[in-house]
Design an enzyme around this catalytic site. Structure first.
Site, mmCIF file in Angstrom:
data_model
loop_
_atom_site.group_PDB
_atom_site.id
_atom_site.type_symbol
_atom_site.label_atom_id
_atom_site.label_comp_id
_atom_site.label_asym_id
_atom_site.label_seq_id
_atom_site.Cartn_x
_atom_site.Cartn_y
_atom_site.Cartn_z
ATOM 1 N N GLU A 124 -1.114 0.371 2.162
ATOM 2 C CA GLU A 124 -2.516 0.801 2.170
ATOM 3 C C GLU A 124 -3.371 0.047 3.183
ATOM 4 O O GLU A 124 -4.337 0.584 3.713
ATOM 5 C CB GLU A 124 -3.129 0.674 0.776
ATOM 6 C CG GLU A 124 -2.598 1.685 -0.237
ATOM 7 C CD GLU A 124 -1.329 1.211 -0.943
ATOM 8 O OE1 GLU A 124 -0.748 0.200 -0.517
ATOM 9 O OE2 GLU A 124 -0.920 1.868 -1.918
ATOM 10 N N LYS B 76 -8.998 9.251 -12.862
ATOM 11 C CA LYS B 76 -8.108 10.420 -12.779
ATOM 12 C C LYS B 76 -8.624 11.607 -13.599
ATOM 13 O O LYS B 76 -8.490 12.757 -13.176
ATOM 14 C CB LYS B 76 -6.703 10.022 -13.264
ATOM 15 C CG LYS B 76 -5.638 11.011 -12.857
ATOM 16 C CD LYS B 76 -4.251 10.497 -13.215
ATOM 17 C CE LYS B 76 -3.194 11.508 -12.799
ATOM 18 N NZ LYS B 76 -1.835 11.035 -13.183
ATOM 19 N N MET C 232 -2.664 -19.206 19.055
ATOM 20 C CA MET C 232 -3.991 -19.826 18.939
ATOM 21 C C MET C 232 -3.950 -20.997 17.954
ATOM 22 O O MET C 232 -4.626 -22.004 18.151
ATOM 23 C CB MET C 232 -5.028 -18.791 18.512
ATOM 24 C CG MET C 232 -6.472 -19.244 18.683
ATOM 25 S SD MET C 232 -6.874 -19.648 20.406
ATOM 26 C CE MET C 232 -7.506 -18.088 21.002
ATOM 27 N N PHE D 85 -2.105 0.352 -16.939
ATOM 28 C CA PHE D 85 -1.174 0.246 -15.824
ATOM 29 C C PHE D 85 -1.889 0.584 -14.511
ATOM 30 O O PHE D 85 -2.573 1.596 -14.412
ATOM 31 C CB PHE D 85 0.012 1.195 -16.032
ATOM 32 C CG PHE D 85 0.981 1.176 -14.887
ATOM 33 C CD1 PHE D 85 1.680 0.022 -14.569
ATOM 34 C CD2 PHE D 85 1.160 2.303 -14.098
ATOM 35 C CE1 PHE D 85 2.554 -0.007 -13.490
ATOM 36 C CE2 PHE D 85 2.043 2.283 -13.020
ATOM 37 C CZ PHE D 85 2.738 1.125 -12.711
ATOM 38 N N GLN D 86 -1.722 -0.261 -13.539
ATOM 39 C CA GLN D 86 -2.355 -0.126 -12.225
ATOM 40 C C GLN D 86 -3.882 -0.009 -12.314
ATOM 41 O O GLN D 86 -4.512 0.707 -11.535
ATOM 42 C CB GLN D 86 -1.766 1.055 -11.432
ATOM 43 C CG GLN D 86 -0.305 0.793 -11.046
ATOM 44 C CD GLN D 86 0.219 1.725 -9.978
ATOM 45 O OE1 GLN D 86 -0.188 2.881 -9.890
ATOM 46 N NE2 GLN D 86 1.134 1.234 -9.152
#
Lengths: 598, 187
Positions: A69, A181, A501, A131-132
């Site tokens: 993502e 959802k 760097m 969940f999630q």
């Protein structure tokens, strides 16, 4: 028969009930109405209804499946930065949303307009550690311009439209819509976008006339003026760049820009001083230090630009044009603050300059330019080339030569580190929206997904991610995305085996104690590219460069060019720790670096 | 333009902090926001995220029809910090209006406190006597305790609470400052 006719009549005259759609349908319709053509995302349980609608609308909206993502958000950033449109990402709940956080923060700091849709567990499960489940609006509150938790399907269309309005107007930024959802399934009516003027959020874009007049008068009387421009000019659209060029040419003043502002003014022009700041040019930083009038258009006095703030440009009167009022007087006190869109402010300045028939003080300008030309003779970007080892600067000069001769439009993205600074110093940007880099947040791993987003927006263009070997590993999985969508993105890795760097700072500022900055087990990038289904090339000696770059530009697939560069090269010029603009260190004087400063 | 001398202390950071030395002062801000979920977290998060101080915070819905709430924040900082705080709050999308009552003109600030004092004998009588002086009202009483309601400025309540301490102060609940401008102006 008569009764059935009566029924028909009744159905004709009765007020038509608006069509009911699912929340997911409403979202996709709203995206299409907002002009979204490409959406970068990754599916998961909590966004499946939306993915179902994408499946049904593949002719109207293209979905790019990334590999993580974080890649989706950076790709949307690249898309947005290279087009001026709002980028769009779609991620699932929980880990999907938390993976998006870096990209959202990146977009916030660099003012990139984005809308990120996140799935969320159903409303009745919120707060149960489902969940999630993650508190997405809570997590993203400080790293977005605004965010929403969708409360009902009925409000969904307006929420999406408002999100796009908020993302693109004022100081652009990322906006998150968290969509449970059950709301994606619920039925409601669709509402078309309201006109801009009807939106609640109305940022100020028109400049105060008196402030503009005072600013232009100050400019007309300036003896040692300098334009200092930033990403705000790019964000204000191509018109702002065109107006900036007119104003700079009519005044005859020198101009420098921040990392984010490169391309707004052509780098090949004689009034251009190069980038300013920590790794900016000698002439740009000295001009900033010694100027008597500073005209800041759309830059925010970032600490990497100002150096030590109490020694920053001590004798100048400062004009600051910014669309974000909170950027004014935040780091540096200014004399004439102007809250406005850069294009509108530039147009107003040009009008006043012309109406009053102002001319810059000729003799003052002549001695100012003489001084600047003296600084230029320092040739601050020079480096000692080698016949045996590829110098990173030389590799970029070669890349510049080849891209200049390429008929295609060139778009450059970068990762973060030495290679990024060298790219800013050595590549020339003559047009806005051609340079995509992570300036504010400094996100390693930005460049490859940003290049993918850029290439999606400009299929025929030449898109090159100038990368480092450490940065590229942070989102290396996105090569797979480029392969899937046949995006011929070029990855130009300046491979020195170090986090360059970090190594440079450890050498100069931490007693040469190289703690964890060397990568002992890098992959074979050529084989890696091939394993993903791309093309791998390698340059080990300076003589290999021509062949490798020419080959890289010819390929029709994602290509890694592994450029094995000098391992211990440092990026100069550099303003050392706690120092002012006029105390910068150049490459030949590297040994003068006061290592005891930190 | 303010110009000040640099600090002599060597900085440990790449860039030395700004060496502006200005007096810190307290300001009362009235903020009208859309009454929507998370709006208070946005404002409070802005203070914690940017390192500003909140001395007092009051919030409640004030206009049901317009669905707006009013947040009153007392914060302290140098003039530059106060300007930044206001500018940062103004750019929050859910914020409709911000007014710095301290610079806006004459205004009234009030706080309400509920103060529980437990004691007996002379101390109990003294508590009641002082409450009377401060125009604090007993809301609840047992043979050994009082709950006083007191309204006033923060300083007045501080003074009352300090006096109650030796007399058996047990518990204090304060609302924080509510503030409004005097005269015809509104925010």
């Amino acid at each position: 028969m008569s009764t059935s006719k009566a029924k028909q009549d009744a159905s004709k005259t009765a007020p038509k009930k608006p069509a009911q759609m699912s929340g997911a349908e409403i979202i996709i319709k709203a995206l299409i109405d907002q002009g979204v053509e490409v959406i970068f995302g990754y599916p998961g349980g909590a966004v499946l209804p939306i993915y179902d609608e994408i499946f049904k609308n593949t002719d109207k909206i293209k979905h790019v499946l990334v590999r993580q993502e974080g890649g989706a958000v950076h790709a949307a950033e690249g898309y947005a930065r290279s087009t001026g449109k709002v980028g769009c990402a779609l991620v699932t709940s929980g880990p999907g949303a938390t993976n998006a956080v870096t990209g959202l923060t990146d977009a916030l700091l660099d003012s990139i307009p984005l809308v990120c849709l996140c799935g969320q567990v159903p409303t009745f499960l919120i707060g149960t550690d489902a969940f999630q489940e993650a508190d997405t609006t809570g997590i993203t509150r400080p790293c977005t311009k605004h965010n929403y938790l969708a409360q009902s399907a009925e409000a969904l269309a307006d929420t999406v439209h408002e999100a796009f309005h908020v993302a693109r107007t004022g100081r652009p930024g990322p906006v998150v819509i968290d969509i449970p959802k059950d709301i994606q399934f619920a039925k409601a009516t669709y509402h078309a976008p309201k006109p801009q003027a009807a939106q609640n959020y109305q940022p100020k874009t028109t400049p105060d006339a008196a402030a503009i007049e005072a600013a232009v008068e100050l400019m007309a009387n300036a003896k040692r003026p300098v334009f200092y421009t930033g990403g705000g000019v790019i964000n204000a659209g191509p018109e702002a760049s065109a107006l900036l060029r007119e104003l700079v040419r009519e005044t005859g003043f020198p101009i420098t820009s921040t990392l984010m502002g490169l391309g707004a003014y052509p780098a090949t022009d004689k009034q251009w001083l190069g980038m300013l700041g920590m790794h900016g040019t000698f002439e740009a930083n000295w001009a900033m230090h010694d100027c008597d009038v500073m005209i800041n258009i759309g830059a925010r006095f970032d600490d990497r630009v100002t150096g030590r703030t109490d020694k920053f440009s001590p004798d100048s009167h400062k004009i600051h044009v910014d669309i974000d009022a909170s950027s004014i007087n935040k780091n540096i006190r200014v004399d004439i603050p102007i809250v406005a869109d850069a294009a509108q402010a530039l147009r107003a300045m040009l009008e006043v300059w012309r109406a009053r028939k102002y001319k810059a003080d000729k003799s003052a300008m002549e001695s100012w330019w003489n001084q600047i030309n003296k600084w230029r003779t320092k040739n601050c970007l020079r480096y000692t080339n080698s016949k045996t080892v590829i110098k990173p600067q030389f590799a970029l000069e070669k890349l510049r030569e080849y891209t200049n001769n390429d008929p295609r439009e060139t778009y450059i993205t970068t990762e973060v580190g030495q290679h990024q600074m060298w790219a800013a110093q050595f590549l020339e940007f003559n047009e806005p929206n051609r340079w995509m880099t992570s300036g504010g947040l400094g996100t390693m791993g930005y460049g490859l997904p940003a290049a993918i987003g850029t290439q999606m927006a400009h299929p025929g263009a030449l898109v090159i991610d100038v990368a480092g070997d450490a940065s590229i590993m942070m989102n290396i999985q996105e090569i797979s995305t480029a392969v899937q969508y046949k995006l011929p993105v070029k990855i130009f890795i300046m491979n020195n085996h170090w986090m360059g760097m970090v190594r440079q700072w450890q050498e100069l500022l931490h007693g040469e104690r190289y703690s964890n900055s060397y990568t002992e087990s890098l992959p074979d990038f050529v084989k890696l590219a091939e394993a993903f289904g791309g093309i791998g090339l390698r340059a080990e000696k300076p003589d290999d460069l021509d062949k490798v770059i020419a080959e890289m530009l010819k390929t029709d697939r994602v290509t890694i060019a592994d450029i094995c560069v000098e391992q211990t090269e440092n990026c100069f010029p550099m303003i050392p720790s706690g120092k002012a603009h006029n105390e910068m260190i150049l490459s030949p004087d590297a040994d003068k670096f006061d290592k005891s400063l930190v | 333009m303010t110009k000040t001398s640099s600090t002599s202390k060597k900085s440990q950071s790449v860039y030395a902090p700004s060496a502006l030395h200005e007096e810190s002062s307290s300001h009362t801000l009235a903020i009208v926001v859309n009454n929507e979920p998370g709006v208070l977290a946005r404002i409070v998060g802005l203070f914690t995220g940017r390192g500003y101080n909140i001395d007092s915070l009051t919030v409640a819905e004030t206009n049901h029809e317009e669905n707006t709430s009013r947040i009153t924040i007392v914060c302290s900082g140098t003039p530059a910090v106060i300007e930044q705080i206001k500018a940062q709050i103004k750019q929050v999308v859910s914020v409709k209006r911000v007014r710095d009552l301290t610079t806006f003109g004459p205004h009234i600030e009030r706080e309400l406190a509920l103060v529980k004092v437990i004691g007996s004998g002379e101390k109990r009588i003294e508590a009641l006597r002082i409450a009377d002086v401060f125009r604090a009202r007993p809301l609840d009483s047992t043979l050994e305790s009082f709950v006083f309601e007191i309204t006033g400025t923060t300083e007045k309540i501080d003074a009352f609470v300090a006096l109650m301490k030796p007399l058996g102060l047990k518990d204090v609940s304060r609302t924080g400052v509510a503030a409004i401008s005097r005269g015809l102006h509104s925010i």
